[in-house]
Design a protein around this motif. Sequence first.
Motif, PDB file in Angstrom:
ATOM      1  N   ASP A 316     -88.604 -52.603 164.687  1.00 21.99           N
ATOM      2  CA  ASP A 316     -87.279 -52.269 165.197  1.00 21.99           C
ATOM      3  C   ASP A 316     -87.374 -51.763 166.635  1.00 21.99           C
ATOM      4  OD1 ASP A 316     -86.181 -52.940 162.778  1.00 21.99           O
ATOM      5  OD2 ASP A 316     -86.040 -50.878 162.029  1.00 21.99           O
ATOM      6  N   ASN A 317     -86.478 -52.272 167.500  1.00 19.26           N
ATOM      7  CA  ASN A 317     -86.338 -51.806 168.882  1.00 19.26           C
ATOM      8  C   ASN A 317     -87.541 -52.138 169.768  1.00 19.26           C
ATOM      9  OD1 ASN A 317     -83.809 -50.610 168.210  1.00 19.26           O
ATOM     10  ND2 ASN A 317     -84.906 -48.801 167.442  1.00 19.26           N
ATOM     11  N   HIS A 318     -88.403 -53.040 169.316  1.00 19.90           N
ATOM     12  CA  HIS A 318     -89.543 -53.455 170.121  1.00 19.90           C
ATOM     13  C   HIS A 318     -89.599 -54.980 170.185  1.00 19.90           C
ATOM     14  CE1 HIS A 318     -91.813 -49.567 170.378  1.00 19.90           C
ATOM     15  NE2 HIS A 318     -91.091 -49.302 169.301  1.00 19.90           N
ATOM     16  N   PHE A 319     -89.940 -55.497 171.367  1.00 21.77           N
ATOM     17  CA  PHE A 319     -90.311 -56.908 171.503  1.00 21.77           C
ATOM     18  C   PHE A 319     -91.653 -56.926 172.227  1.00 21.77           C
ATOM     19  CE2 PHE A 319     -90.335 -61.015 173.820  1.00 21.77           C
ATOM     20  CZ  PHE A 319     -90.338 -61.851 172.709  1.00 21.77           C
ATOM     21  N   ILE A 320     -92.695 -57.343 171.517  1.00 20.66           N
ATOM     22  CA  ILE A 320     -94.064 -57.219 171.993  1.00 20.66           C
ATOM     23  C   ILE A 320     -94.636 -58.595 172.295  1.00 20.66           C
ATOM     24  CG2 ILE A 320     -96.393 -56.414 171.405  1.00 20.66           C
ATOM     25  CD1 ILE A 320     -95.039 -54.418 169.481  1.00 20.66           C
ATOM     26  N   VAL A 321     -95.299 -58.698 173.435  1.00 20.83           N
ATOM     27  CA  VAL A 321     -96.022 -59.908 173.818  1.00 20.83           C
ATOM     28  C   VAL A 321     -97.495 -59.546 173.960  1.00 20.83           C
ATOM     29  CG1 VAL A 321     -96.334 -61.701 175.561  1.00 20.83           C
ATOM     30  CG2 VAL A 321     -94.036 -60.889 175.017  1.00 20.83           C
ATOM     31  N   LEU A 322     -98.362 -60.260 173.252  1.00 23.44           N
ATOM     32  CA  LEU A 322     -99.808 -60.094 173.350  1.00 23.44           C
ATOM     33  C   LEU A 322    -100.423 -61.417 173.754  1.00 23.44           C
ATOM     34  CD1 LEU A 322    -100.510 -58.085 170.050  1.00 23.44           C
ATOM     35  CD2 LEU A 322    -100.295 -57.153 172.366  1.00 23.44           C
ATOM     36  N   ASP A 349    -117.952 -72.139 191.260  1.00 23.98           N
ATOM     37  CA  ASP A 349    -116.874 -71.901 190.310  1.00 23.98           C
ATOM     38  C   ASP A 349    -116.937 -70.458 189.827  1.00 23.98           C
ATOM     39  OD1 ASP A 349    -119.269 -72.818 188.723  1.00 23.98           O
ATOM     40  OD2 ASP A 349    -117.942 -72.232 187.084  1.00 23.98           O
ATOM     41  N   ILE A 350    -115.792 -69.968 189.343  1.00 22.57           N
ATOM     42  CA  ILE A 350    -115.648 -68.585 188.910  1.00 22.57           C
ATOM     43  C   ILE A 350    -114.886 -68.565 187.592  1.00 22.57           C
ATOM     44  CG2 ILE A 350    -114.536 -66.367 189.421  1.00 22.57           C
ATOM     45  CD1 ILE A 350    -115.055 -66.856 192.350  1.00 22.57           C
ATOM     46  N   ASP A 351    -115.330 -67.709 186.678  1.00 24.11           N
ATOM     47  CA  ASP A 351    -114.666 -67.534 185.388  1.00 24.11           C
ATOM     48  C   ASP A 351    -113.807 -66.267 185.384  1.00 24.11           C
ATOM     49  OD1 ASP A 351    -115.815 -69.786 184.340  1.00 24.11           O
ATOM     50  OD2 ASP A 351    -117.481 -68.725 183.384  1.00 24.11           O
ATOM     51  N   TYR A 352    -112.633 -66.369 184.748  1.00 26.58           N
ATOM     52  CA  TYR A 352    -111.782 -65.218 184.477  1.00 26.58           C
ATOM     53  C   TYR A 352    -111.591 -65.114 182.959  1.00 26.58           C
ATOM     54  CZ  TYR A 352    -110.065 -65.515 189.367  1.00 26.58           C
ATOM     55  OH  TYR A 352    -109.941 -65.574 190.743  1.00 26.58           O
ATOM     56  N   LYS A 353    -111.674 -63.902 182.435  1.00 30.47           N
ATOM     57  CA  LYS A 353    -111.294 -63.635 181.042  1.00 30.47           C
ATOM     58  C   LYS A 353    -110.254 -62.527 181.078  1.00 30.47           C
ATOM     59  CE  LYS A 353    -115.956 -64.741 179.351  1.00 30.47           C
ATOM     60  NZ  LYS A 353    -116.582 -64.811 180.695  1.00 30.47           N
ATOM     61  N   SER A 354    -109.084 -62.792 180.505  1.00 27.56           N
ATOM     62  CA  SER A 354    -107.953 -61.883 180.686  1.00 27.56           C
ATOM     63  C   SER A 354    -107.281 -61.561 179.359  1.00 27.56           C
ATOM     64  CB  SER A 354    -106.920 -62.512 181.631  1.00 27.56           C
ATOM     65  OG  SER A 354    -107.526 -62.963 182.829  1.00 27.56           O
ATOM     66  N   PHE A 355    -106.744 -60.334 179.287  1.00 23.00           N
ATOM     67  CA  PHE A 355    -105.964 -59.881 178.146  1.00 23.00           C
ATOM     68  C   PHE A 355    -104.722 -59.164 178.677  1.00 23.00           C
ATOM     69  CE2 PHE A 355    -110.457 -59.871 177.119  1.00 23.00           C
ATOM     70  CZ  PHE A 355    -110.502 -60.596 175.929  1.00 23.00           C
ATOM     71  N   TYR A 356    -103.576 -59.428 178.073  1.00 21.50           N
ATOM     72  CA  TYR A 356    -102.355 -58.791 178.568  1.00 21.50           C
ATOM     73  C   TYR A 356    -101.428 -58.438 177.408  1.00 21.50           C
ATOM     74  CZ  TYR A 356    -100.472 -63.599 178.254  1.00 21.50           C
ATOM     75  OH  TYR A 356    -100.092 -64.851 177.830  1.00 21.50           O
TER      76      TYR A 356
END
Length: 638
Positions: A316-322, A349-356
Amino acid sequence: MDNKIATSLLVSALLISSVFSSEDLTNVVVSAKTQNSALDTAGSFSIITEDDIKKTGASSIKEVLEGVVGVNMGVNNASINGRQSISIRGTDSKDTLILVDGERISGSDAQIGHSDFQYNWIPVNAISKIEVIRGPMSSLYGSRAIGGIINIITKKPKGDFEGEISIEGGGESSRHRGSNGDFQANAGGSVTDKLSVFGFAQVKEQDLSSEDSNTAIEGKSIRNAMIKAIYEIDKTQEISAFAIYGEEKRKTTTYDEYYDIDKEHYSLGYKKDWDDVTLRLKAYTNISDSHTDEFDYTHEMQDDTLNSELDIAYFDNHFIVLGAEYRNEEYRKRYDNAADDASKGFKEDIDYKSFYFQDEIAIGDDLILTLGGRYDDHERFSGEFSPKANIVYKLSDNSRIKAGYGHGFSAPTVTQISDEYEVFIPTDFTGFPFLATRFHGNDDLEPETSDTYELSFEYEKGTLSYSATVFHTDFEDLIDTQVYATVMEMPFLVSQSQYVNIGKAEINGVELEFTKNQLINNLDLSLNYTFLDTENKDTNEDLANRPDHTANLKLTTILPWEIGSTLRVNYVGEQEASDGDTIDDYATVGLQFSKIFMEDLTLRAGAENLGNVTSIGDGVNKYTIRGRYIYGRISYKF
C-alpha cells in the motif's frame, strides 16, 4: 555481423525484455518509471507528442527539440560544417543521454571530436512522443545522464493494418545550394491474433548549403530502416523484437564523402505481468561505425546491455522499481595515416555492473516522496553511487510544489581512462621545429560528478498550465587535458598532454513555462524562458558557449478554410566563446500552414529561419546555421 554480435544476440534471445508498456499514454512520463500522472511526477520534464512534432514541421530530432525549455542547440565542440549539439541546462552535449524506447544510443560526441552523429537514428514519422527529463537521471540510467535524458519513444503496432507516407521537398532561398528531399513511410498492424509488426523507412538527401567553404553546412545522405514486432504469448506476457539499421554519408565542399556512418541497434524483450508485479527482461546491442576514406580514419563503438527490472505495486502507498544491468562498452580506433605507429590504432572495452531502485511513497493524500539510487561498478574505478530524493506536495487539485536533489556522473570515455591510448596530432607547420601535441589516457581518472538541487511550482487546469523552476548544480572532477612535459621529437616540438581531473564549475538557472490553449478565437499560445548563470570555479569565468537567456514562443491557430497555422520564434541570447569573446544574440522565426483533405491526406507548407540568420559570431568563433528554408510536405494515411 561478427561473432561477438552474434553471441550477444544469442544471449539476448535467452534474456529478453519489453520496451513496450504504457508508452502510448501521453500523460505518463515513461522515462521516470512512475505510475503517477505527469502533474504528480517528480522532477522537471517536457513531453512532445506526435501532434506537437507535426505542428513544428520538424524533419529531425534536433529541430523537434529546438523549442523545449532548458534545451539549447549549442556549438560546444561540434561547430564545424554547421553541426550543432544538444545541451540540457548548460551541460556538455556528452552529458545528455539519448535513448530510443529506453535503450541507449551511442553518443559519438563523447569519443569523436566535432561530431553530432547520434541525432539521426530515427525518422520523425516513427515517433510516438519524446520525453525530455531535465536534471540528473543517473539514479536510474547511470553514466552520461548529468544534464538529463532524451527518450525517443517510437510507435508500436496495434490493431488493423495502417500506415503513413510523407514526402518533403525544399531548399534554402538565398544560398547557392541547399535543396532537401525527405521520403518517410511506415506501415503495420496485426498479422495474427498474437503477432503484430510495424516497420519504418526513411530516405533523406540534403545538399550542401553553399559552395563557400567558410559558410557551408555539410550535405547529408541518410537511409534509415526500423522494424518492431510484438508476440503476445497470453494476456499476461509478451515477447518483443526491435531492430534499427541506418547509414549516413556526410559531404563537404572539399570531400564528396567526408564521413560514412553505419548504425545498428538490435533488441529483444520479454514482459510478464502478475496482479501487482511486472517483470521486464531485455537485452540489446548498439553499434556505430564512423569512418572516412579520405583520411583512413575509423571509429567503431559497440554497447552490449543486459537489463532486468521489477515493478512492484504490492505494498500500500508504494510503487517500487528494482533493476540490475550489465553493460560492456567497446571502442576501436584506426588511423592509418597517423604520424607515428603509437597513434595508428587503439582498442579497449569496459564493463559496468549496476543495481538501482526507486520507491514512490504516498504519504497521506497530499504528499508524494520519491527515493532512489543506483550503484555502478566500473571496471576501472571503485564505482559510483547516484542517489536522488524528490517530493511533490499537492497544494490543490491543480497545483503542485516540487523539490528535489539528484546526483549525476559521467564516466571517463574508454580512451580517456586507458594508459594504452595515445594519439599524436601536428598543430603548426609554419616554423621550425614544427609543433605537435601527444595526448595520453590515464588509468587513474575518476568520473565527472554533479549535485543538483531544484524547486518548482506547477499549475495545470483545463487549457491553462504554467510552471517556474529554479535549480543549482555543482560539478566536480571535470576532465580536461594538462601539459606535463615538452620534448623534441624531430622535426616536432611535442607537448606531452594527459587527461586529468582538474575542473570545478557551477550552474544556476531559472526555467519558466506558460501555455494557454483557446486564448482567443482558437489561438493557442506556448511560451518558455530559460536563464543560466554559469561559472568555471578554476578561472571564475563564464562557461563557454552557454547563452545566458533563451526564449521560445509558439502560436497555433485555425485560419479560414480550416487551414492550420503555427508560428514559432526561438531566441538565443549572448554567450561567451572559449577565448573570452562575446557571441551576439540572435533569433529565428518559423511559419507553417497545413490543410487536411479527405481525412487522410495532409498538405503542409512552411518556412524556417524567415529572417535568414546564417552566421553567428565572428572570426574563429564564427559558426553557421541553416538559412531561410522553404518547404512543402504531403502526407497520406492509409
